[in-house]
Write a protein that holds these residues in place. Sequence first.
Motif, PDB file in Angstrom:
ATOM      1  N   LEU A 151     -18.923  -2.432   8.020  1.00 46.71           N
ATOM      2  CA  LEU A 151     -19.545  -3.370   8.947  1.00 46.71           C
ATOM      3  C   LEU A 151     -18.916  -3.247  10.327  1.00 46.71           C
ATOM      4  O   LEU A 151     -17.732  -2.907  10.454  1.00 46.71           O
ATOM      5  N   HIS A 152     -19.715  -3.546  11.335  1.00 47.95           N
ATOM      6  CA  HIS A 152     -19.219  -3.724  12.685  1.00 47.95           C
ATOM      7  C   HIS A 152     -19.043  -5.222  12.928  1.00 47.95           C
ATOM      8  O   HIS A 152     -19.941  -6.013  12.613  1.00 47.95           O
ATOM      9  N   GLY A 153     -17.919  -5.638  13.490  1.00 45.69           N
ATOM     10  CA  GLY A 153     -17.668  -7.048  13.747  1.00 45.69           C
ATOM     11  C   GLY A 153     -17.214  -7.285  15.179  1.00 45.69           C
ATOM     12  O   GLY A 153     -16.470  -6.483  15.753  1.00 45.69           O
ATOM     13  N   ASP A 154     -17.678  -8.398  15.754  1.00 44.86           N
ATOM     14  CA  ASP A 154     -17.284  -8.758  17.112  1.00 44.86           C
ATOM     15  C   ASP A 154     -17.652 -10.222  17.341  1.00 44.86           C
ATOM     16  O   ASP A 154     -18.340 -10.834  16.516  1.00 44.86           O
ATOM     17  N   ASP A 155     -17.220 -10.783  18.449  1.00 49.82           N
ATOM     18  CA  ASP A 155     -17.551 -12.167  18.786  1.00 49.82           C
ATOM     19  C   ASP A 155     -17.627 -12.302  20.298  1.00 49.82           C
ATOM     20  O   ASP A 155     -17.130 -11.451  21.040  1.00 49.82           O
ATOM     21  N   THR A 156     -18.270 -13.386  20.753  1.00 52.50           N
ATOM     22  CA  THR A 156     -18.380 -13.668  22.176  1.00 52.50           C
ATOM     23  C   THR A 156     -18.370 -15.172  22.384  1.00 52.50           C
ATOM     24  O   THR A 156     -18.538 -15.945  21.432  1.00 52.50           O
ATOM     25  N   THR A 157     -18.167 -15.573  23.625  1.00 50.24           N
ATOM     26  CA  THR A 157     -18.073 -16.988  23.939  1.00 50.24           C
ATOM     27  C   THR A 157     -19.468 -17.609  24.019  1.00 50.24           C
ATOM     28  O   THR A 157     -20.424 -16.971  24.441  1.00 50.24           O
ATOM     29  N   VAL A 158     -19.542 -18.880  23.611  1.00 52.51           N
ATOM     30  CA  VAL A 158     -20.769 -19.669  23.707  1.00 52.51           C
ATOM     31  C   VAL A 158     -20.390 -21.062  24.200  1.00 52.51           C
ATOM     32  O   VAL A 158     -19.778 -21.830  23.455  1.00 52.51           O
ATOM     33  N   PRO A 159     -20.666 -21.425  25.455  1.00 50.80           N
ATOM     34  CA  PRO A 159     -20.370 -22.780  25.912  1.00 50.80           C
ATOM     35  C   PRO A 159     -21.194 -23.800  25.126  1.00 50.80           C
ATOM     36  O   PRO A 159     -22.378 -23.605  24.886  1.00 50.80           O
ATOM     37  N   VAL A 160     -20.546 -24.878  24.695  1.00 50.81           N
ATOM     38  CA  VAL A 160     -21.221 -25.929  23.941  1.00 50.81           C
ATOM     39  C   VAL A 160     -20.950 -27.261  24.622  1.00 50.81           C
ATOM     40  O   VAL A 160     -19.836 -27.521  25.101  1.00 50.81           O
ATOM     41  N   LEU A 161     -21.957 -28.100  24.691  1.00 51.44           N
ATOM     42  CA  LEU A 161     -21.864 -29.364  25.405  1.00 51.44           C
ATOM     43  C   LEU A 161     -20.925 -30.322  24.685  1.00 51.44           C
ATOM     44  O   LEU A 161     -21.010 -30.512  23.477  1.00 51.44           O
ATOM     45  N   ALA A 162     -19.996 -30.925  25.439  1.00 50.11           N
ATOM     46  CA  ALA A 162     -19.081 -31.944  24.930  1.00 50.11           C
ATOM     47  C   ALA A 162     -19.175 -33.151  25.849  1.00 50.11           C
ATOM     48  O   ALA A 162     -19.987 -33.203  26.772  1.00 50.11           O
TER      49      ALA A 162
ATOM     50  N   ALA B 236     -13.837  -3.141  14.303  1.00 48.92           N
ATOM     51  CA  ALA B 236     -13.731  -4.265  15.223  1.00 48.92           C
ATOM     52  C   ALA B 236     -12.671  -3.956  16.265  1.00 48.92           C
ATOM     53  O   ALA B 236     -12.017  -2.902  16.238  1.00 48.92           O
ATOM     54  N   ASP B 237     -12.501  -4.900  17.203  1.00 48.63           N
ATOM     55  CA  ASP B 237     -11.454  -4.750  18.204  1.00 48.63           C
ATOM     56  C   ASP B 237     -10.122  -5.211  17.613  1.00 48.63           C
ATOM     57  O   ASP B 237     -10.008  -5.477  16.409  1.00 48.63           O
ATOM     58  N   ALA B 238      -9.115  -5.328  18.469  1.00 49.57           N
ATOM     59  CA  ALA B 238      -7.770  -5.632  17.993  1.00 49.57           C
ATOM     60  C   ALA B 238      -7.499  -7.136  17.950  1.00 49.57           C
ATOM     61  O   ALA B 238      -6.361  -7.564  18.152  1.00 49.57           O
ATOM     62  N   TYR B 239      -8.502  -7.941  17.682  1.00 53.73           N
ATOM     63  CA  TYR B 239      -8.314  -9.390  17.593  1.00 53.73           C
ATOM     64  C   TYR B 239      -7.365  -9.713  16.434  1.00 53.73           C
ATOM     65  O   TYR B 239      -7.547  -9.251  15.301  1.00 53.73           O
ATOM     66  N   ARG B 240      -6.338 -10.531  16.730  1.00 52.31           N
ATOM     67  CA  ARG B 240      -5.316 -10.822  15.724  1.00 52.31           C
ATOM     68  C   ARG B 240      -5.848 -11.646  14.559  1.00 52.31           C
ATOM     69  O   ARG B 240      -5.266 -11.658  13.478  1.00 52.31           O
ATOM     70  N   GLY B 241      -6.985 -12.331  14.751  1.00 50.67           N
ATOM     71  CA  GLY B 241      -7.539 -13.128  13.669  1.00 50.67           C
ATOM     72  C   GLY B 241      -7.982 -12.309  12.472  1.00 50.67           C
ATOM     73  O   GLY B 241      -8.118 -12.843  11.361  1.00 50.67           O
ATOM     74  N   TYR B 242      -8.207 -10.995  12.686  1.00 48.59           N
ATOM     75  CA  TYR B 242      -8.580 -10.137  11.567  1.00 48.59           C
ATOM     76  C   TYR B 242      -7.368  -9.698  10.753  1.00 48.59           C
ATOM     77  O   TYR B 242      -7.519  -9.041   9.726  1.00 48.59           O
TER      78      TYR B 242
END
Length: 525
Positions: free
Chosen positions: A241-252, A305-311
């Motif tokens: 699998l290919h994995g990645d993430d991006t930001t999504v502003p959410v209303l607070a 994926a990239d080098a995100y430490r969460g993985y």
Amino acid sequence: MVAAQERAVAAEAEVAAVRARLSDDQVLIAHLKLQIEKLRRTIFGQRSERSQRLLDQLELQLAEAEASATEDELAAKMMAAKISPVTAFTRRRPSRQPFPAHLPRERMIVPGPMACPCCGSAKLSKLGEDVTESLEVVPRQWKVIQHVREKFSCRDCEAISQPPAPFHVIPRGWAGPSLLAMILFEKFGQHQPLNRQAERYARDGVPLSLSTLADQVGACSAVLQPIYERIQAHVLAGSRLHGDDTTVPVLAKGKTDIARCWTYVRDDRPFAGPAPPAALFFYSRDRAGEHPQRHLQGWSGILQADAYRGYGKLYGTGQILEAACWAHARRKFFELADLAVAARRRTQGKTATAISPLALEAVRRIDALFAIERDIHGLPADQRQAARQERSVPLVAELEVWLRQERARLSRHAEVAKAMDYLLKRWEAFTRFLTDGRICLSNNAAERALRGIALGHKAWLFAGSDRGGERTAVMYSLIGTARLNGVDPQAWLADVLGRIAEHPAHQLDQLMPWNWTLADTAQAA
């Protein structure tokens, strides 16, 4: 055991009904807040530009609440259908205005019975007809389709017969599948918020309120949930699998929080895999490492994926192998060797950044690996691995020797040294593609899947709530998978929405994008 199971189902139905009532109350609260703010502006006038932004936020919250309430209502009805003592919850909706008279009407007469279904007599006499109207849209043309159901009475037994009412995607619905598909694709595929859609439809002479459109979005999200679950099962059945993430502003409250949208892409086409491609999206409030652990719980294979430490915890289990992205590594060197940017800054009279000769050399060496990958793209995995052993292994060995020699001469504070460390500290993950022909050299498949979200930020600004973010992930999965399979998302959604209610559950694969063609639409019609 049977009694205990019945009690459990009854409890779930009660919980679903309570959740639907709470969602309905939230819609009422959001609606009242919006009305209060509009009344304040009417009485006291516009106070500042901030008040207009507040109205926009309140309208977005109302739209999200409407969609969530409709989704919960359908879930409560499905749970109530499983057990008779539980009464289904029905939301209170304002009475719908009749469709504009200027819209053309198209009569589609449902064939009546040729014989009396009661006694079999052919002596039928027409008594009248019932007309069920549904609003439909074709490209650049609005129309109201009238489904005419004629009534017949038998002259022998006086029994009255009539064909059943036409199917609508939403119970007691009025919108046709093509209109629903257009609303969904405009919102999630073309990044047009519902308030802008409502304004455009009003200019066409078809006034549809924001809450009405939000109601349709929430209902369609609930109806299409089985398709999303099937895509999820298909993606997680892949071995790479290919994995990645991006930001999504959410209303607070008074601000926007930065949430995340995660994607996992299964694309076996680079190594001639037979499985169709698909994209799976998830939403989360933050970027904690627990989210990818939950998404990939029980899955084993290769994650690019990239080098995100969460993985890190995923790789620590031994069930998931890391395959690093060479495009990320190359990008760090390319930024230090971008001749075009330096020349542009000079022409603008600005101080040009220094070009690093080491970065230029690193880019040249990595580009040679990408050139080999372009030659073997689409070949079977064993042929790709053989070509890499013959052509790529010597280049990678020379690159490692060169990197370690040059890194020993640099200060740890040098920018090019940081780019080298990014490669050398993950050398095992970067070189794993040499021994497995299924692995790609880059993670561009996941980055392409997320590109639409990044482009859509300027249009829809932020998600209205967490439920809205989850709903967005579902729709992005459907539209993204359709695009990966070369299918028009809007045409596919229109066909699926028109067929899914009467489609057998065990034949759900027939509606998936990789099994769908335009011929299916003609056959369904």
